[in-house]
Design a protein around this motif. Structure first.
Motif, PDB file in Angstrom:
ATOM      1  N   GLY A 251       0.763  -1.146   0.000  1.00 53.97           N
ATOM      2  CA  GLY A 251      -0.094   0.036  -0.091  1.00 53.97           C
ATOM      3  C   GLY A 251       0.712   1.361  -0.067  1.00 53.97           C
ATOM      4  O   GLY A 251       0.568   2.119  -0.759  1.00 53.97           O
ATOM      5  N   VAL A 252       2.015   1.050   0.806  1.00 49.99           N
ATOM      6  CA  VAL A 252       2.921   2.294   0.810  1.00 49.99           C
ATOM      7  C   VAL A 252       3.615   2.631  -0.404  1.00 49.99           C
ATOM      8  O   VAL A 252       3.605   3.937  -0.899  1.00 49.99           O
ATOM      9  N   ILE A 253       3.926   1.692  -1.079  1.00 49.30           N
ATOM     10  CA  ILE A 253       4.672   1.883  -2.583  1.00 49.30           C
ATOM     11  C   ILE A 253       3.597   2.293  -3.313  1.00 49.30           C
ATOM     12  O   ILE A 253       3.839   3.342  -4.271  1.00 49.30           O
ATOM     13  N   ALA A 254       2.284   1.789  -3.474  1.00 49.35           N
ATOM     14  CA  ALA A 254       1.145   1.850  -4.310  1.00 49.35           C
ATOM     15  C   ALA A 254       0.971   3.455  -4.408  1.00 49.35           C
ATOM     16  O   ALA A 254       0.736   4.136  -5.365  1.00 49.35           O
ATOM     17  N   VAL A 255       1.061   4.095  -3.084  1.00 53.02           N
ATOM     18  CA  VAL A 255       0.517   5.375  -3.009  1.00 53.02           C
ATOM     19  C   VAL A 255       1.504   6.313  -3.726  1.00 53.02           C
ATOM     20  O   VAL A 255       1.217   7.535  -3.987  1.00 53.02           O
ATOM     21  N   PHE A 256       2.910   6.107  -3.762  1.00 52.35           N
ATOM     22  CA  PHE A 256       3.729   6.880  -4.497  1.00 52.35           C
ATOM     23  C   PHE A 256       3.359   7.066  -5.636  1.00 52.35           C
ATOM     24  O   PHE A 256       3.777   8.222  -6.286  1.00 52.35           O
ATOM     25  N   THR A 257       2.568   6.127  -6.750  1.00 58.35           N
ATOM     26  CA  THR A 257       2.181   6.590  -7.890  1.00 58.35           C
ATOM     27  C   THR A 257       1.069   7.774  -7.611  1.00 58.35           C
ATOM     28  O   THR A 257       1.161   8.903  -8.520  1.00 58.35           O
ATOM     29  N   ILE A 258       0.269   7.747  -6.621  1.00 59.63           N
ATOM     30  CA  ILE A 258      -0.441   8.901  -6.538  1.00 59.63           C
ATOM     31  C   ILE A 258       0.275  10.264  -6.110  1.00 59.63           C
ATOM     32  O   ILE A 258      -0.031  11.321  -6.640  1.00 59.63           O
ATOM     33  N   LEU A 259       1.427  10.156  -5.419  1.00 54.85           N
ATOM     34  CA  LEU A 259       2.189  11.047  -4.864  1.00 54.85           C
ATOM     35  C   LEU A 259       2.802  11.719  -6.055  1.00 54.85           C
ATOM     36  O   LEU A 259       2.769  13.177  -6.368  1.00 54.85           O
ATOM     37  N   SER A 260       3.236  10.758  -6.949  1.00 57.28           N
ATOM     38  CA  SER A 260       4.048  11.183  -8.299  1.00 57.28           C
ATOM     39  C   SER A 260       3.006  12.475  -9.024  1.00 57.28           C
ATOM     40  O   SER A 260       3.452  13.278  -9.553  1.00 57.28           O
ATOM     41  N   LEU A 261       1.715  11.569  -9.115  1.00 66.29           N
ATOM     42  CA  LEU A 261       0.667  12.575  -9.916  1.00 66.29           C
ATOM     43  C   LEU A 261       0.405  13.926  -9.316  1.00 66.29           C
ATOM     44  O   LEU A 261       0.323  15.062  -9.738  1.00 66.29           O
ATOM     45  N   SER A 262       0.452  13.899  -7.957  1.00 69.20           N
ATOM     46  CA  SER A 262       0.081  15.294  -7.154  1.00 69.20           C
ATOM     47  C   SER A 262       1.289  15.961  -7.381  1.00 69.20           C
ATOM     48  O   SER A 262       1.044  17.231  -7.444  1.00 69.20           O
TER      49      SER A 262
ATOM     50  N   LEU B 242       3.893  20.937  -9.372  1.00 70.43           N
ATOM     51  CA  LEU B 242       4.811  21.445 -10.031  1.00 70.43           C
ATOM     52  C   LEU B 242       4.360  22.218 -11.347  1.00 70.43           C
ATOM     53  O   LEU B 242       4.896  23.326 -11.820  1.00 70.43           O
ATOM     54  N   GLN B 243       3.408  21.688 -11.897  1.00 67.70           N
ATOM     55  CA  GLN B 243       2.879  22.451 -13.052  1.00 67.70           C
ATOM     56  C   GLN B 243       2.151  23.872 -12.816  1.00 67.70           C
ATOM     57  O   GLN B 243       2.476  24.663 -13.569  1.00 67.70           O
ATOM     58  N   ALA B 244       1.554  23.549 -11.597  1.00 62.92           N
ATOM     59  CA  ALA B 244       0.865  24.775 -11.344  1.00 62.92           C
ATOM     60  C   ALA B 244       1.701  25.778 -10.778  1.00 62.92           C
ATOM     61  O   ALA B 244       1.549  27.235 -11.272  1.00 62.92           O
ATOM     62  N   LEU B 245       2.876  25.328 -10.472  1.00 60.17           N
ATOM     63  CA  LEU B 245       4.055  26.447 -10.041  1.00 60.17           C
ATOM     64  C   LEU B 245       4.605  27.161 -11.354  1.00 60.17           C
ATOM     65  O   LEU B 245       5.022  28.071 -11.640  1.00 60.17           O
ATOM     66  N   LEU B 246       5.128  26.161 -12.351  1.00 61.18           N
ATOM     67  CA  LEU B 246       5.957  26.201 -13.515  1.00 61.18           C
ATOM     68  C   LEU B 246       4.980  27.189 -14.271  1.00 61.18           C
ATOM     69  O   LEU B 246       5.581  28.001 -15.235  1.00 61.18           O
ATOM     70  N   GLY B 247       3.562  26.885 -14.489  1.00 62.83           N
ATOM     71  CA  GLY B 247       2.758  27.717 -15.394  1.00 62.83           C
ATOM     72  C   GLY B 247       2.993  29.014 -15.497  1.00 62.83           C
ATOM     73  O   GLY B 247       2.441  29.734 -16.512  1.00 62.83           O
TER      74      GLY B 247
ATOM     75  N   PHE C 239      -1.895  26.497  -2.451  1.00 62.37           N
ATOM     76  CA  PHE C 239      -1.817  25.817  -1.419  1.00 62.37           C
ATOM     77  C   PHE C 239      -2.618  24.542  -1.143  1.00 62.37           C
ATOM     78  O   PHE C 239      -2.198  23.577  -0.174  1.00 62.37           O
ATOM     79  N   MET C 240      -3.795  24.450  -1.779  1.00 64.33           N
ATOM     80  CA  MET C 240      -4.414  23.198  -1.760  1.00 64.33           C
ATOM     81  C   MET C 240      -3.795  22.027  -2.430  1.00 64.33           C
ATOM     82  O   MET C 240      -3.839  21.004  -1.795  1.00 64.33           O
ATOM     83  N   GLU C 241      -3.022  22.615  -3.591  1.00 55.92           N
ATOM     84  CA  GLU C 241      -2.217  21.479  -4.147  1.00 55.92           C
ATOM     85  C   GLU C 241      -1.233  20.882  -3.138  1.00 55.92           C
ATOM     86  O   GLU C 241      -0.736  19.842  -3.186  1.00 55.92           O
ATOM     87  N   LEU C 242      -0.503  21.810  -2.372  1.00 56.29           N
ATOM     88  CA  LEU C 242       0.445  21.509  -1.580  1.00 56.29           C
ATOM     89  C   LEU C 242       0.108  20.513  -0.251  1.00 56.29           C
ATOM     90  O   LEU C 242       0.570  19.557   0.031  1.00 56.29           O
ATOM     91  N   VAL C 243      -1.390  20.968   0.000  1.00 57.13           N
ATOM     92  CA  VAL C 243      -1.647  20.028   1.043  1.00 57.13           C
ATOM     93  C   VAL C 243      -2.045  18.677   0.526  1.00 57.13           C
ATOM     94  O   VAL C 243      -1.736  17.774   1.394  1.00 57.13           O
ATOM     95  N   ARG C 244      -2.689  18.550  -0.620  1.00 58.29           N
ATOM     96  CA  ARG C 244      -2.763  17.218  -1.065  1.00 58.29           C
ATOM     97  C   ARG C 244      -1.428  16.574  -1.132  1.00 58.29           C
ATOM     98  O   ARG C 244      -1.643  15.252  -0.915  1.00 58.29           O
ATOM     99  N   LEU C 245      -0.448  17.162  -1.651  1.00 60.23           N
ATOM    100  CA  LEU C 245       0.629  16.385  -1.889  1.00 60.23           C
ATOM    101  C   LEU C 245       1.280  15.905  -0.364  1.00 60.23           C
ATOM    102  O   LEU C 245       1.644  14.612  -0.276  1.00 60.23           O
ATOM    103  N   GLY C 246       0.983  16.770   0.546  1.00 57.06           N
ATOM    104  CA  GLY C 246       1.648  16.360   2.030  1.00 57.06           C
ATOM    105  C   GLY C 246       0.741  15.166   2.574  1.00 57.06           C
ATOM    106  O   GLY C 246       1.407  14.465   2.993  1.00 57.06           O
ATOM    107  N   MET C 247      -0.512  15.475   2.291  1.00 55.40           N
ATOM    108  CA  MET C 247      -1.542  14.396   2.775  1.00 55.40           C
ATOM    109  C   MET C 247      -1.102  13.165   2.069  1.00 55.40           C
ATOM    110  O   MET C 247      -1.619  11.957   2.487  1.00 55.40           O
ATOM    111  N   GLY C 248      -0.754  12.956   0.812  1.00 54.63           N
ATOM    112  CA  GLY C 248      -0.466  11.745   0.099  1.00 54.63           C
ATOM    113  C   GLY C 248       0.746  10.837   0.799  1.00 54.63           C
ATOM    114  O   GLY C 248       0.524   9.873   1.020  1.00 54.63           O
TER     115      GLY C 248
END
Length: 379
Positions: free
Chosen positions: A20-31, A36-41, A175-184
């Motif tokens: 489960g831990v490793i599988a969540v990293f695919t979600i973390l990568s997406l987040s 990053l896209q929101a920041l670089l855009g 900030f909401m995207e950052l929270v989503r990343l941290g909660m991942g």
């Protein structure tokens, strides 16, 4: 195609306690990519971003050629020795793979696992072992979409503006995207500690409360305030714990080995159609009933989802993929890890041995004392 394959791969190469831990990293990568896209855009032109993403994708494609196949795939297509060689590449040279490969071979023999044609795989879709986990995952995904997970993530700025948040909408979105990343990350830790079911229920209950609060804030609060933004952050927190992560983690745990890739791809397609459908329909319902009642409808859907998850979602923490499949095949009466059963049996045997030794020691002591006192030993 790109979203499904990594999830199948990490599910099949992971140890049960880390799956489960490793599988969540695919979600973390997406987040992380979305953040990053929101920041670089805001700093780069669109064509510059596309060029850099294209180069990165090319590097990933070439690197993927170096990855070995999963032991489960090799087990279907080749011999036990080849599967064990591949397993050692994932576990390390010093790791004892004998027990794990033996379990895999026993599972292959018991369930008649072999390479199947596409047509034969389609026929398996009507069996209990395929239908039951498929509808559990689809049901969970429907609840996820009806609870607003993708809608609020896609229409974040629209909701923030309608809620009269005393915060810049663009910055709030980031900030909401950052929270989503941290909660991942938190989700991965909790998946390792407490399991899937408790995490799913905490997520659904939290989303229910936050959607009700947000709905009533929009109905009765007409001043600019920070409170809706705090509630949106809490919504992201709870939805990321379960709704956003668990369906994608659990689908590849629950699906049988022989149709895991096909069924996983089909499920991803269905989920993508759901995401498209709810987001395409959102502007119509927003104009018809307003943001407040949409949020309240999210809360009602999440309540129903909590009931569904409580009665239908199995706990798969620390279970091998073989044990999970045997459960859905009705070969295992309860979804309890065989390791737990063996541990309980060993504990019971140890207790009986200690009690027997204690009784024997007491009898010896009584005999010795009786002889010393010149009396007949007690029974």
């Amino acid at each position: 195609m790109g979203m499904g394959t990594p999830r199948v791969y990490v599910t099949e190469i992971s140890l049960p306690n880390m799956r489960g831990v490793i599988a969540v990293f695919t979600i973390l990568s997406l987040s992380f990519g979305l953040t990053l896209q929101a920041l670089l855009g805001s700093s780069f032109k669109w064509n510059e971003l596309c060029l850099s993403y294209g180069v990165f994708s090319a590097v990933i494609s070439i690197s993927s050629l170096l990855l070995p196949e999963t032991p489960y795939y090799v087990l279907i297509k080749s011999t036990q020795n080849e599967a064990e060689k591949v397993l050692k590449r994932f576990r390390g040279a010093e790791y004892n793979t004998r027990n794990e490969i033996t379990e895999m071979m026993d599972f292959k023999a018991t369930n008649n696992i072999s390479g199947l044609t596409f047509g034969t795989q389609i026929k398996l879709f009507v069996t209990r072992a395929v239908c039951l986990p498929f509808w559990i995952v689809i049901g969970y995904s429907v609840v996820t979409q009806l609870s607003g997970t993708s809608i609020i993530f896609v229409w974040t700025v629209d909701f923030l503006q309608a809620s009269k948040v005393s915060f810049d909408s663009g910055s709030a979105h980031f900030f909401m995207e950052l929270v989503r990343l941290g909660m991942g990350v938190v989700s991965a830790i909790l998946m390792y500690k407490i399991g899937r079911r408790p995490q799913a229920l905490i997520s659904s209950l939290g989303v229910t409360v936050m959607c009700f609060v947000l709905g009533f804030l929009l109905l009765y609060n007409h001043s600019v305030t920070i409170y809706p933004f705090i509630c949106y952050l809490l919504y992201v927190t709870f939805s990321t714990l379960g709704y956003y992560t668990l369906p994608f983690v659990m689908m590849y745990e629950l699906y049988p080995l022989q149709v895991r890739g096909v069924l996983g791809g089909l499920t991803n397609s269905i989920i993508n159609f759901m995401v498209f459908g709810v987001n395409a329909a959102f502007p119509f319902f927003r104009d018809l009933v307003g943001h407040a009642y949409i949020l309240i409808s999210f809360a009602m859907a999440s309540i129903l989802g909590t009931v569904f998850l409580f009665f239908c979602l199995p706990e798969t923490k620390d279970l091998t993929l073989q044990e999970i499949e045997e459960y859905f095949n009705d070969l295992r009466p309860t979804l309890v890890s065989q390791r737990s059963v063996i541990a309980a049996q060993r504990s019971q045997l140890l207790t009986q041995t200690l009690e027997s030794n204690a009784l024997r020691s007491r009898s010896t002591l009584d005999l010795t004392l009786s002889k010393a006192a010149g009396r007949k030993p007690l029974n």
